[in-house]
Design an enzyme around this catalytic site. Structure first.
Site, PDB file in Angstrom:
ATOM      1  N   ILE A   1       5.365  -3.832  -7.479  1.00 26.87           N
ATOM      2  CA  ILE A   1       4.520  -2.653  -7.735  1.00 26.87           C
ATOM      3  C   ILE A   1       5.117  -1.466  -6.981  1.00 26.87           C
ATOM      4  CG2 ILE A   1       2.207  -1.650  -7.559  1.00 26.87           C
ATOM      5  CD1 ILE A   1       1.128  -4.546  -7.333  1.00 26.87           C
ATOM      6  N   ARG A   2       5.645  -0.507  -7.721  1.00 31.95           N
ATOM      7  CA  ARG A   2       6.302   0.652  -7.105  1.00 31.95           C
ATOM      8  C   ARG A   2       7.161   0.193  -5.922  1.00 31.95           C
ATOM      9  NH1 ARG A   2       2.543   4.549  -5.109  1.00 31.95           N
ATOM     10  NH2 ARG A   2       4.272   5.987  -5.170  1.00 31.95           N
TER      11      ARG A   2
ATOM     12  N   SER B   1       3.259   3.325   2.404  1.00 36.66           N
ATOM     13  CA  SER B   1       3.843   3.204   3.744  1.00 36.66           C
ATOM     14  C   SER B   1       3.635   4.465   4.576  1.00 36.66           C
ATOM     15  CB  SER B   1       5.330   2.853   3.652  1.00 36.66           C
ATOM     16  OG  SER B   1       6.031   3.832   2.915  1.00 36.66           O
TER      17      SER B   1
ATOM     18  N   ARG C   1      12.845   3.750  -0.918  1.00 30.83           N
ATOM     19  CA  ARG C   1      11.453   3.742  -1.408  1.00 30.83           C
ATOM     20  C   ARG C   1      11.382   4.100  -2.891  1.00 30.83           C
ATOM     21  NH1 ARG C   1       7.758   7.619   1.383  1.00 30.83           N
ATOM     22  NH2 ARG C   1       6.214   6.463   0.191  1.00 30.83           N
TER      23      ARG C   1
ATOM     24  N   HIS D   1       5.019  -8.886  -4.059  1.00 30.37           N
ATOM     25  CA  HIS D   1       3.684  -9.154  -3.492  1.00 30.37           C
ATOM     26  C   HIS D   1       3.271 -10.611  -3.704  1.00 30.37           C
ATOM     27  CE1 HIS D   1       2.399  -4.952  -2.694  1.00 30.37           C
ATOM     28  NE2 HIS D   1       3.283  -4.690  -3.649  1.00 30.37           N
TER      29      HIS D   1
ATOM     30  N   CYS E   1       6.375  -5.199   0.631  1.00 31.00           N
ATOM     31  CA  CYS E   1       6.504  -3.906  -0.043  1.00 31.00           C
ATOM     32  C   CYS E   1       6.402  -2.741   0.953  1.00 31.00           C
ATOM     33  CB  CYS E   1       5.484  -3.825  -1.172  1.00 31.00           C
ATOM     34  SG  CYS E   1       5.981  -2.667  -2.439  1.00 31.00           S
TER      35      CYS E   1
ATOM     36  N   GLU F   1       1.075 -12.215  -2.206  1.00 35.56           N
ATOM     37  CA  GLU F   1      -0.383 -12.354  -2.026  1.00 35.56           C
ATOM     38  C   GLU F   1      -1.142 -12.113  -3.328  1.00 35.56           C
ATOM     39  OE1 GLU F   1       1.419  -9.845  -1.192  1.00 35.56           O
ATOM     40  OE2 GLU F   1       0.358  -7.982  -1.603  1.00 35.56           O
TER      41      GLU F   1
ATOM     42  N   GLY G   1       0.868  -1.178   0.000  1.00 38.43           N
ATOM     43  CA  GLY G   1       0.000   0.000   0.000  1.00 38.43           C
ATOM     44  C   GLY G   1       0.895   1.215   0.000  1.00 38.43           C
TER      45      GLY G   1
HETATM   46  N1  GLN Z   1       5.687   2.843  -2.993  1.00 42.22           N
HETATM   47  C1  GLN Z   1       5.053   2.422  -1.768  1.00 42.22           C
HETATM   48  C2  GLN Z   1       5.701   3.106  -0.573  1.00 42.22           C
HETATM   49  O1  GLN Z   1       6.749   3.647  -0.681  1.00 42.22           O
HETATM   50  C3  GLN Z   1       5.107   0.912  -1.627  1.00 42.22           C
HETATM   51  C4  GLN Z   1       4.410   0.262  -2.790  1.00 42.22           C
HETATM   52  C5  GLN Z   1       3.714  -1.021  -2.454  1.00 42.22           C
HETATM   53  O2  GLN Z   1       3.500  -1.382  -1.313  1.00 42.22           O
HETATM   54  N2  GLN Z   1       3.285  -1.706  -3.502  1.00 42.22           N
HETATM   55  O3  GLN Z   1       5.151   3.085   0.482  1.00 42.22           O
END
Ligand code: GLN
Length: 203
Positions: free
Chosen positions: A144-145, A59, A116, A180, A89, A182, A57
């Site tokens: 994902i990111r 952070s 990050r 991820h 993540c 999950e 999500g």
């Molecule tokens: N980019 C988010 C962060 O820095 C982490 C991305 C993720 O949990 N998929 O919090």
């Protein structure tokens, strides 16, 4: 997903921080791995749990809510008392000893330094098949990111790497992935987390 309460259970109960992000996918995976998922929104929800999952999500959002709800200190106490924590993540960012880009407060429960949004600001995800120490077959890794684990300190075992960086690491009963698990159909990493919790006290 709606979690049905059960009166009698011999399963491990696994809390999932359920404030924002992909916590429902973790709940489904915890069930598939053979444990009982419990959503965590306040410190009282931690009672009786063997482990907790800090999902992906944002952070910064998770950190704000952890602090506002009194969960920040409660999660640190939970770990000090021997409870296991699996961060994916954003969850890995929360667990880290040091966070960069930008610097951010963290629980400091895992001896890693993490950067990050290390792959830029793209929303697109990347899926890699990678080898891990968990088994001989490769594992599907959805990024994902994602952050990058820049360095690991003493006591941390690197269980998988991708493009030269650790992506799955463990320190005792603390487990973290920058991908991820999950979001795949493969419960291997969740099953591994449960094995850390049922295998007596961590080293
Ligand atoms: N980019 C988010 C962060 O820095 C982490 C991305 C993720 O949990 N998929 O919090």
């Amino acid at each position: 997903m709606k979690i049905r309460p059960r009166l009698v259970t011999h399963q491990l109960r696994i809390g999932i921080l359920a404030v924002q992000g992909d916590y429902e996918a973790h709940a489904r995976m915890v069930e598939r791995a053979g444990a009982e998922p419990v959503y965590v929104r306040r410190p009282a929800d931690l009672a009786g749990l063997a482990g907790i999952i800090l999902p992906g999500g944002e952070s910064t959002t998770h950190l704000k809510i952890l602090t506002e709800e009194g969960l920040f200190g409660a999660v640190q106490k939970f770990a000090a008392a021997g409870g296991g924590i699996f961060g994916t993540c954003a969850g890995a960012i929360l667990l880290a000893r040091e966070v960069r880009n930008p610097a951010q407060t963290s629980l400091g429960l895992l001896n890693i330094s993490i950067l990050r949004n290390a792959y830029g600001r793209q929303l697109a995800s990347e899926i890699h098949m990678g080898l891990t120490k968990l088994r001989s077959e490769p594992l599907e890794m959805v990024f994902i990111r994602a952050p990058i684990i820049e360095s690991v300190g003493e006591g941390v075992d690197v269980l998988a790497e991708d493009e030269g960086h650790p992506v799955l690491v463990r320190q005792g009963r603390i487990l973290a992935s920058t991908f991820h698990p999950e979001l795949t159909a493969d419960p291997a990493v969740h099953i591994f987390f449960l094995s850390l919790l049922s295998a007596g006290r961590a080293s």
